[in-house]
Structure formats: structure tokens, C-alpha cells
Design an enzyme around this catalytic site. Structure first.
Site, PDB file in Angstrom:
ATOM      1  N   ASP A 262       0.873  -1.165   0.000  1.00 57.87           N
ATOM      2  CA  ASP A 262       0.000   0.000   0.000  1.00 57.87           C
ATOM      3  C   ASP A 262       0.916   1.222   0.000  1.00 57.87           C
ATOM      4  O   ASP A 262       2.120   1.125   0.267  1.00 57.87           O
ATOM      5  CB  ASP A 262      -0.954  -0.003   1.203  1.00 57.87           C
ATOM      6  CG  ASP A 262      -2.155   0.922   0.977  1.00 57.87           C
ATOM      7  OD1 ASP A 262      -2.080   1.807   0.090  1.00 57.87           O
ATOM      8  OD2 ASP A 262      -3.168   0.782   1.687  1.00 57.87           O
TER       9      ASP A 262
HETATM   10  C1  BGC Z   1      -4.974   3.454   0.172  1.00 61.62           C
HETATM   11  C2  BGC Z   1      -5.054   2.551  -1.033  1.00 61.62           C
HETATM   12  C3  BGC Z   1      -4.899   3.351  -2.288  1.00 61.62           C
HETATM   13  C4  BGC Z   1      -3.573   4.113  -2.235  1.00 61.62           C
HETATM   14  C5  BGC Z   1      -3.311   4.956  -3.459  1.00 61.62           C
HETATM   15  C6  BGC Z   1      -3.737   4.341   0.140  1.00 61.62           C
HETATM   16  O1  BGC Z   1      -3.815   5.316   1.116  1.00 61.62           O
HETATM   17  O2  BGC Z   1      -4.982   2.682   1.346  1.00 61.62           O
HETATM   18  O3  BGC Z   1      -6.279   1.870  -1.048  1.00 61.62           O
HETATM   19  O4  BGC Z   1      -4.949   2.521  -3.406  1.00 61.62           O
HETATM   20  O5  BGC Z   1      -3.605   4.970  -1.107  1.00 61.62           O
HETATM   21  O6  BGC Z   1      -4.188   6.019  -3.532  1.00 61.62           O
END
Ligand code: BGC
Length: 720
Positions: A262
Site C-alpha cells: 500500500d
Molecule cells: C490506500 C489505497 C490506495 C492508495 C493509493 C492508500 O492510502 O490505502 O487503497 O490505493 O492509497 O491512492
């Protein structure tokens, strides 16, 4: 004789045909493998490392010298996110608007896997048009607590419903040669302390509740990428969790694609690399300093990470590149098409849940009504942006008020009053701060409610109130909405309450005092049209709740056991397998609205539930049949739900678990014979000692009906 001969001939032809397909596939796989292996041979170590970390907010990989394109990822669950510039601000383009699809729990409320496929398919087409390689979707962590800020992005509290939708969403996205990235692996069920909290969970609950949708989306859906969650599980960060990544995902499930972190969710170089992470994402410049950049290069040179491990990661990235950008099946994609709007509309229309219709006020009789007071901030608010990651710059979004105006036409005098302010002041980490109650807004609402024949009152949350990176602090309705409801219903007895939200709220007082309640969601570009069509009866509501609404927060398992949000960054999932309705049923706690609940403008009568046999072997499939008679005057769709319970089990069991469901359209007065199938193997529990799935012999009870608490049809079978 002649008949037999032609039968054999036919079988032989089919066999040759099938063998040819298998051969062609094996050849394709072999030639892809050879291609990738030969590319890896040409890459320098530095080039390989450069492919394993981000090089912009959403981009990674790419070796120009060898014609290997970069991979562009993008969020997500509600549609293809707008482009951002370094630092996360909008790139302010005019070419990045997209279709806004209903949020995850709305899709789940349709109980319709075909719609999940269409959602994935259409979002995949839009991703293609926007030149994205990987969609960071679908997201389907289990709804363990109704407070989780991302409940609206996710699907359900039930692993089976979750898995059936996830598989189809993945297949849909990937049908466009765009990789799905299923997230967040695993047990990311709260936003509070998500970046540090460690989840202690017994392996049975992990396997039976939290992993099934991930497993199904890999083994059935064949997802090409997966995102590790921010939190720790059993002591290690998910991005460096050998058990989750190497043993389960890549070992047991034979996952061939990319594990990416993530955003900024990588915490080490050597452990992450050796324990299964392939790609570090969400980092900031200078990218050479990322865990998977210079430090990884050094770790390889020092012998702490082997070349075999690096090559495996590069292989995976190239493999996904060949499934996507280099697949040779590249279409140029499509964006904002009428077909995509239709998908958004169909999902929205099937997601809306009729909670109460005691006075049969719905469907509205558009011909006889002269005036309606439409009240509430949510009637004119849009929901495509907000909530942090999962925003979409919608090309258009029909608000509820616009939908009602266009559908009710000029004959009905529609007045609008805002009623409350839904403007949220929030910081990223803190709970949303609500504006103070505004009595002037309430007075204006009361005035138009008084002078109108009926009122449609919109309340609930919004996309700033429910958000990634924080949980709600309680279930209460925000923005002083209860006071508005009380004031409006006091002056107009014909008030319909429409609650808009992506997660359960405390609507206990409304359930008690109000006769007509509709649940709607952050329902995509076609929100207002779908809602107006449900209210006016063009569409008969068929949504069913994908999670339990508790009467009080403390009735929910994690809260009842004081097991949320944890102490000292440790959260112990004490409720084990008893998540959602499994807890409420087993502990005999009455929910406000149960899992699977949802009314229709018609009534369905169930009868004649039977199974094809009474005794089954573990290798067999149970075929259950039930008759559903539409006894009302409207055609409608009904989701038949089939739950199974094990009596006298050697292990703790939930009262019952959802094992099959089917949504069927049934004409007024007609009867449908609905056939549902359960693989006996799916009745297994996970045995922690032997680490195997065991189908216990003995009696099982099958229950069929219209919701988890309205199951009139019961049958017993025996597994030998
Ligand atoms: C989230 C993800 C997301 C990523 C990119 C993170 O903060 O948990 O679900 O895909 O950001 O935006």
C-alpha cells in the site's frame, strides 16, 4: 448402434478439441515463459532493481532500452480516479473525468455478481482509455466494525457474498487486459492506527472470515496483482509477512502476479524482499532511497537477498506487463459511454434498500401528487469526490433532487430546503468535525414541509464524513439530522426518510417513529435517476443489506468484547469467527436490521424447499430447490438466501452461514423455481491443529428465505 457411434465420435471430437486448447495454452505459457526469461537475462541488476519500486505517485517499472513499458496504476473502487500531480494535488486536466460507479457496499447490496462483472468490465474499459495498467480495486476487507471509515468502499461482513462479488469484479476488470489489484491483504478492518496496529487473530477466523474473498479472487478470479495492507498481522507488517505472502498467497494459492505495498506501506528492505513483497509503491522522491531501490541493491550485493528472489519479482512484473500492456489484445478503451452510465444506473437501482413502507406510501403516485418538499443536504450533494483515495472526477452526477425533478416532471411542485449543513471540517487523522446545528435551516425545511403534500427527507453521511484514514467515533447520525427529522415529521405526516450512507448508522429512533424509510448509497453518476425511479415505482427495490445494522454499537462483536481499536497498538480479534450476523444469531442479539434484509413493493412467498438427496459424500454438490411466488401486483427481483448450520459440531460454529444465493426476477403473480447449489466441501471448517479444512460428517440444517432472519424454509441433510 449408430446412435452410440455418433456419441463416441462426438466425444472424441470434443476431446481432441479440448486437448488442442490445452496444448495451445501450454505452448502460449511456454513461449511467454521463454520470452520473460530471455528479457531477465538481458537486464542488469540495476535495471531489475529499478523495476521494483515506484517512480512517481502511481507509476513503476519500465525499461525503455528493451521496450518494456512503465506500469501505471490508479485507484479504484468507485471508478478511475482523476490524475494527480506530484504532491497529490489534482493535475487539473480536462481529459480525466470518468464514470462514477456506486460505492462498494452499494454494489454488495445488489447481491448481483453479474453487476459486479459489468462494473469491473466498464471500469476496465475506462482504465484502458486512461492508459492505466493496474486498477487498485476491488477493495473488500470484511466489515468487522461498522465504524470503519472505509466500510463504504468495501463490500460486506460475510465472506461468501464478498467472494462472489470480488471474483466477478476481478474478471470484469481483467477482461480488458487491465490488472485488478485486490486490496488490502489482509485484515485491514479499521482505519484507526492502520499504519501500526498489530492484529492478533486465530487462524480459523483468518481462514474462514477474512481470507476467502482474497483466495477466491486469486484462485478463481485469477487476479494479477494484490496490495498488502498497512497493518501488521500476527506480529509482522503485511508487506513483509512471510505467512501471508510466501506461505499462503504464493505457496498455497499459487499466486503468479505482483504483490505491491500500500502507499508508503513498506517498512524494510531485506525482510520485505525475502518475505514476498514484489513492488514498493507510494513512496516519495528521491526514489533511489526507497527500501526497494539503493538499499535493495546493496542487500543483493551483500548476499542478504538472493538474485533468485530478485528475478522472481522481475518475472512477476513482466508477466503482468505481458497480460496487460504487452498482451497484444490492447483495445483503446472507452470512457463515459452510455453503456457505462447504464451499468452505474443498474447497480444503483438494484442497490437501494427499502427498509420500511408501513403506510404503502411508496411507490409514489406521480399522477396524483401535486407538491413535494425535498429536504436535506444529501438531496443536492454529490458523492464522487472525497474520502481520500477513492474519489472519481465524475463527468456528471445526477443528484437526488435533479433526479426527482426530471422524473416527476412539471406537474409536481417541488420545493427544496437544505435542512442541515453537511460541510465537514476534517484533518486527515482526526474524526470529522461537524458544523454546529443551524436552527434557521431547520425552520426553512419545516416551512416547506408544512405547505407541501408530502416530504422526502434526505439525511445520512457523506463522502467527507465517511473516509479513509479515520473511523467514525460512533454510529449516531451526523449534522444534527435527528432534530431535522423530528421537526419535519411533526409538521408533515407524509414524510419519506431517505438515508444515504455507505455503512450502518443508528437509525433506531427513525425506525421507531417513521413509517417510510429507504436506504441509499454513494450511488454513482446515475444516483438521482435510480433513486427517483425506485421512489416512483419504475424500479421495484431489490437491494438487501450487506451488513447487520446493530441496535447499539455495543451489540457488535468487536465492541461487545472491547476488542476495538485495541490497546498499545494491539487489537485482538476475540470474537473469532463470530463476525456480523454470525455473532448476532449465535448470541441471540436482536439487530436493528439484519444482514440480508430488504423489502420490495411486492411480497414473495416461499414454499417447497427440497434437496436432490438426503445423504451426501464430501465430493458431491447439494442441489436445493425452492419455489418463490410473487403474491403482489408488481414484478420484482428477489434474492433467495441459503444458509447452513451444523448441529452438534465438535467445534464452535455460528448458528448459520450464508452458502448460496440467487437473484431472480419474478413477474406479478408468477412463481419461480429457484435452484441453488452448494459444494459439500464448502461446509468445511478450518482445523487449526492439522491446518486442514475438515468437512464434519453428520447432520446439517439448510435454511432458505428472504433475509438472514426470515428463513421459513428448512431442510436437513446428512454428510457421510
Ligand atoms: C490506500 C489505497 C490506495 C492508495 C493509493 C492508500 O492510502 O490505502 O487503497 O490505493 O492509497 O491512492
Amino acid at each position: 448402434m449408430k446412435n452410440n457411434f455418433s456419441k463416441y465420435l462426438f466425444s472424441a471430437i470434443i476431446l481432441v478439441f479440448a486437448l488442442n486448447i490445452v496444448n495451445a495454452q501450454t505452448k502460449n505459457n511456454q513461449s511467454l515463459d521463454a520470452k520473460i526469461t530471455s528479457i531477465i537475462k538481458k537486464l542488469t541488476l540495476e535495471e531489475k532493481i529499478s523495476m521494483l519500486h515506484a517512480n512517481s505517485i502511481f507509476g513503476a517499472g519500465g525499461i525503455q532500452r528493451l521496450g518494456i513499458p512503465e506500469m501505471m496504476t490508479d485507484d479504484g473502487p468507485l471508478g478511475v480516479r482523476e490524475d494527480v500531480k506530484q504532491g497529490w494535488g489534482s493535475a487539473n486536466l480536462t481529459t480525466d473525468s470518468a464514470t462514477f460507479f456506486p460505492n462498494g457496499s452499494a454494489l454488495a447490496a445488489t447481491w448481483n455478481p453479474d453487476l459486479a462483472y459489468r462494473f469491473g468490465h466498464d471500469m476496465g474499459e475506462e482504465a484502458r482509455a486512461r492508459k492505466k495498467t493496474i486498477m487498485l480495486a476491488p477493495a473488500f476487507n470484511i466489515c468487522r466494525t461498522p465504524l470503519c471509515g472505509r466500510t463504504y468502499e468495501y463490500y460486506s461482513e460475510d465472506p461468501f457474498l464478498n467472494a462472489r462479488l470480488a471474483v466477478q469484479a476481478v474478471k470484469g476488470i481483467q477482461s480488458q487486459n487491465v490488472a485488478a489489484c485486490v486490496k488490502h491483504y489482509a485484515v485491514n478492518n479499521q482505519e484507526v492506527d492502520r499504519g501500526k496496529v498489530n492484529v492478533e487473530i486465530d487462524e480459523r477466523a483468518l481462514r474462514e472470515i477474512y481470507l476467502p474473498a482474497f483466495k477466491a479472487s486469486i484462485t478463481e478470479g485469477n487476479a494479477w496483482s494484490i496490495m498488502s495492507a498497512y497493518n501488521k498481522v500476527l506480529g509482522s507488517y503485511c508487506s513483509e509477512n512471510d505467512f501471508l505472502l510466501n506461505q499462503i498467497l504464493k505457496g498455497e494459492w499459487k499466486f503468479k502476479g505482483i504483490v505491491m505495498s500500500d502507499w508508503s506501506g513498506t517498512h524494510s528492505t531485506v525482510d520485505a524482499a525475502n518475505h514476498g513483497l514484489d513492488l514498493e509503491m507510494g513512496t516519495n522522491p528521491p526514489y533511489e532511497k526507497n527500501y526497494f531501490a539503493n538499499p535493495l541493491l546493496a542487500a543483493v550485493k551483500e548476499g542478504k537477498v538472493s538474485m533468485k528472489v530478485i528475478d522472481d519479482k522481475v518475472y512477476r512484473i513482466l508477466w503482468v506487463t505481458y497480460k496487460t500492456t504487452l498482451s497484444g489484445n490492447q483495445s483503446s478503451g472507452k470512457i463515459n459511454t452510455p453503456e457505462h452510465s447504464k451499468t452505474a444506473y443498474d447497480i444503483a437501482a438494484e442497490s437501494i434498500v427499502l427498509l420500511k413502507n408501513e403506510k404503502q406510501l411508496l411507490p409514489l403516485n406521480a399522477k396524483s401528487i401535486k407538491s413535494i418538499a425535498v429536504i436535506g443536504d444529501n438531496a443536492t450533494r454529490t458523492f464522487h469526490l472525497g474520502g481520500f483515495g477513492a474519489g472519481v472526477k465524475a463527468r456528471y452526477e445526477i443528484t437526488a433532487l435533479a433526479g426527482l425533478k426530471s422524473r416527476l416532471g412539471k406537474n409536481v411542485d417541488i420545493k427544496f430546503a437544505q435542512g442541515y449543513s453537511g460541510a465537514v471540517k476534517s484533518t486527515r487523522r482526526n474524526a470529522a468535525a461537524e458544523p454546529k446545528a443551524d436552527s434557521t435551516l431547520i425552520q426553512q425545511a419545516v416551512a416547506i414541509a408544512k405547505s407541501s403534500e408530502m416530504a422526502v427527507l434526505f439525511i445520512g453521511g457523506n463522502r467527507d464524513y465517511e473516509s479513509e484514514s479515520r473511523d467514525r467515533t460512533d454510529l449516531s447520525l451526523p449534522f444534527n439530522e435527528q432534530a431535522l427529522v423530528d421537526a419535519v415529521t411533526a409538521v408533515n405526516p407524509n414524510t419519506i426518510i431517505v438515508v444515504v450512507g455507505g455503512a450502518p448508522y443508528d437509525i433506531g429512533k427513525i425506525k421507531k417513529n417513521n413509517h417510510t424509510i429507504v436506504w441509499s448509497w454513494y450511488n454513482g453518476s446515475e444516483n438521482g435517476n435510480a433513486l427517483a425511479d425506485v421512489l416512483t415505482g419504475k424500479v421495484n427495490p431489490s437491494g438487501k443489506l450487506p451488513f447487520t445494522f446493530p441496535s447499539s454499537l455495543n451489540d457488535s462483536p468487536a465492541h461487545a468484547l472491547n476488542a476495538y481499536p485495541g490497546e498499545n497498538l494491539q487489537v485482538n480479534y476475540k470474537e473469532g469467527i463470530l463476525v456480523g450476523y454470525r455473532w448476532f444469531d449465535t448470541k441471540k442479539i436482536e439487530p436493528l436490521y439484519c444482514f440480508g434484509y430488504g423489502l420490495s413493493y411486492t411480497n414473495f412467498k416461499y414454499s417447497g424447499f427440497s434437496t436432490d438427496k438426503k445423504n451426501y459424500k464430501t465430493s458431491e454438490i447439494i442441489t436445493a430447490t425452492v419455489s418463490v411466488n410473487n403474491t403482489g401486483k408488481y414484478a420484482g427481483k428477489e434474492t433467495v438466501q441459503l444458509y447452513v448450520g451444523k448441529t452438534g459440531s465438535v467445534v464452535e460454529r455460528a448458528d448459520k452461514e450464508l452458502k448460496a444465493f440467487k437473484k431472480t426476477e419474478i413477474g406479478a403473480g408468477a412463481t419461480a423455481k429457484v435452484i441453488l447449489k452448494i459444494t459439500v466441501k464448502d461446509l468445511a471448517y478450518f482445523d487449526v491443529k492439522t491446518k486442514t479444512w475438515i468437512v464434519e460428517p453428520g447432520q446439517y440444517k439448510l435454511f432458505a428465505g428472504t433475509s438472514s432472519k426470515d428463513l421459513t424454509q428448512i431442510s436437513t441433510i446428512t454428510v457421510n
